[in-house]
Design an enzyme around this catalytic site. Structure first.
Site, PDB file in Angstrom:
ATOM      1  N   PHE A  96       0.855  -1.185   0.000  1.00 50.52           N
ATOM      2  CA  PHE A  96       0.000   0.000   0.000  1.00 50.52           C
ATOM      3  C   PHE A  96       0.894   1.240   0.000  1.00 50.52           C
ATOM      4  O   PHE A  96       1.889   1.294   0.709  1.00 50.52           O
ATOM      5  CB  PHE A  96      -0.918  -0.001   1.228  1.00 50.52           C
ATOM      6  CG  PHE A  96      -2.058   0.958   1.124  1.00 50.52           C
ATOM      7  CD1 PHE A  96      -3.165   0.656   0.348  1.00 50.52           C
ATOM      8  CD2 PHE A  96      -2.018   2.175   1.777  1.00 50.52           C
ATOM      9  CE1 PHE A  96      -4.227   1.540   0.238  1.00 50.52           C
ATOM     10  CE2 PHE A  96      -3.064   3.065   1.678  1.00 50.52           C
ATOM     11  CZ  PHE A  96      -4.176   2.749   0.904  1.00 50.52           C
TER      12      PHE A  96
ATOM     13  N   GLU B 154      -0.278  -5.356   8.259  1.00 45.21           N
ATOM     14  CA  GLU B 154       0.207  -6.738   8.179  1.00 45.21           C
ATOM     15  C   GLU B 154       1.704  -6.876   8.457  1.00 45.21           C
ATOM     16  O   GLU B 154       2.216  -7.992   8.587  1.00 45.21           O
ATOM     17  CB  GLU B 154      -0.114  -7.333   6.806  1.00 45.21           C
ATOM     18  CG  GLU B 154      -1.592  -7.538   6.542  1.00 45.21           C
ATOM     19  CD  GLU B 154      -2.355  -6.263   6.215  1.00 45.21           C
ATOM     20  OE1 GLU B 154      -3.533  -6.186   6.593  1.00 45.21           O
ATOM     21  OE2 GLU B 154      -1.775  -5.338   5.599  1.00 45.21           O
TER      22      GLU B 154
ATOM     23  N   HIS C 148      -8.715   6.487  10.807  1.00 40.99           N
ATOM     24  CA  HIS C 148      -7.993   5.282  10.390  1.00 40.99           C
ATOM     25  C   HIS C 148      -6.481   5.437  10.569  1.00 40.99           C
ATOM     26  O   HIS C 148      -5.797   4.507  11.000  1.00 40.99           O
ATOM     27  CB  HIS C 148      -8.347   4.983   8.930  1.00 40.99           C
ATOM     28  CG  HIS C 148      -7.764   3.721   8.394  1.00 40.99           C
ATOM     29  ND1 HIS C 148      -8.214   2.474   8.762  1.00 40.99           N
ATOM     30  CD2 HIS C 148      -6.745   3.507   7.518  1.00 40.99           C
ATOM     31  CE1 HIS C 148      -7.509   1.551   8.136  1.00 40.99           C
ATOM     32  NE2 HIS C 148      -6.614   2.151   7.379  1.00 40.99           N
TER      33      HIS C 148
END
EC number: 2.5.1.78
Length: 155
Positions: A23, A59, A89
């Site tokens: 990302f 992750e 977020h």
């Protein structure tokens, strides 16, 4: 006077794992390039450098833990970019990734280096990935070499 310990910036013989978030890859690819540059400059061979790509920053700790506990590496470098948006977020991800990476290193007894950019804007992230503010990937890999050697000196 007691002993004084420090690590050296000599990567010969070290085995380093890099965990990289896909990302914001336009940023993380620059962090990865910087990390590889540092490792090469300090004598870590390309054959002793492994890269694990993960979907996002969240992750990183899980994969870093698996690599750190494998016994195959002298250090793990975690690279990612979390950029603030208009929702909370950013705070959740930044906080959990930071805590997770720190916990992995402590639990494994291995240098697990935080090379995750947390930025308020894309511009800030770009600056920290190789323009005005240096390259956090380069810095993180350099820290990994130093701390890996320090840990060897402490045993």
């Amino acid at each position: 006077m007691g002993k004084e310990f420090s690590g050296v910036l000599n990567g010969q013989g070290l085995k380093i794992a890099l965990v990289v978030s896909r990302f914001n890859e336009f940023i993380t690819s620059k962090l990865l390039s910087g990390a590889k540059d540092s490792l090469e400059r300090h004598g870590v061979s390309a054959d002793n450098t492994d890269v694990a790509w993960v979907p996002g920053a969240f992750e990183i700790p899980l994969v870093a833990q698996k690599l750190a506990k494998s016994g195959r590496y002298d250090a793990v470098v975690c690279l990612g970019a979390v950029i603030r948006g208009s929702t909370p977020h950013f705070e959740y991800v930044s906080s959990e990734v930071s805590k997770g990476i720190a916990r992995v290193g402590l639990d494994a007894g291995l240098p697990v280096i935080f090379g995750v950019i947390t930025a308020d804007s894309i511009e800030q992230a770009i600056e920290r990935a190789g323009t005005k503010m240096g390259n956090k990937g380069f810095d993180a890999a350099t820290q990994a070499i130093e701390v890996a050697n320090l840990m060897k000196n402490l045993t």
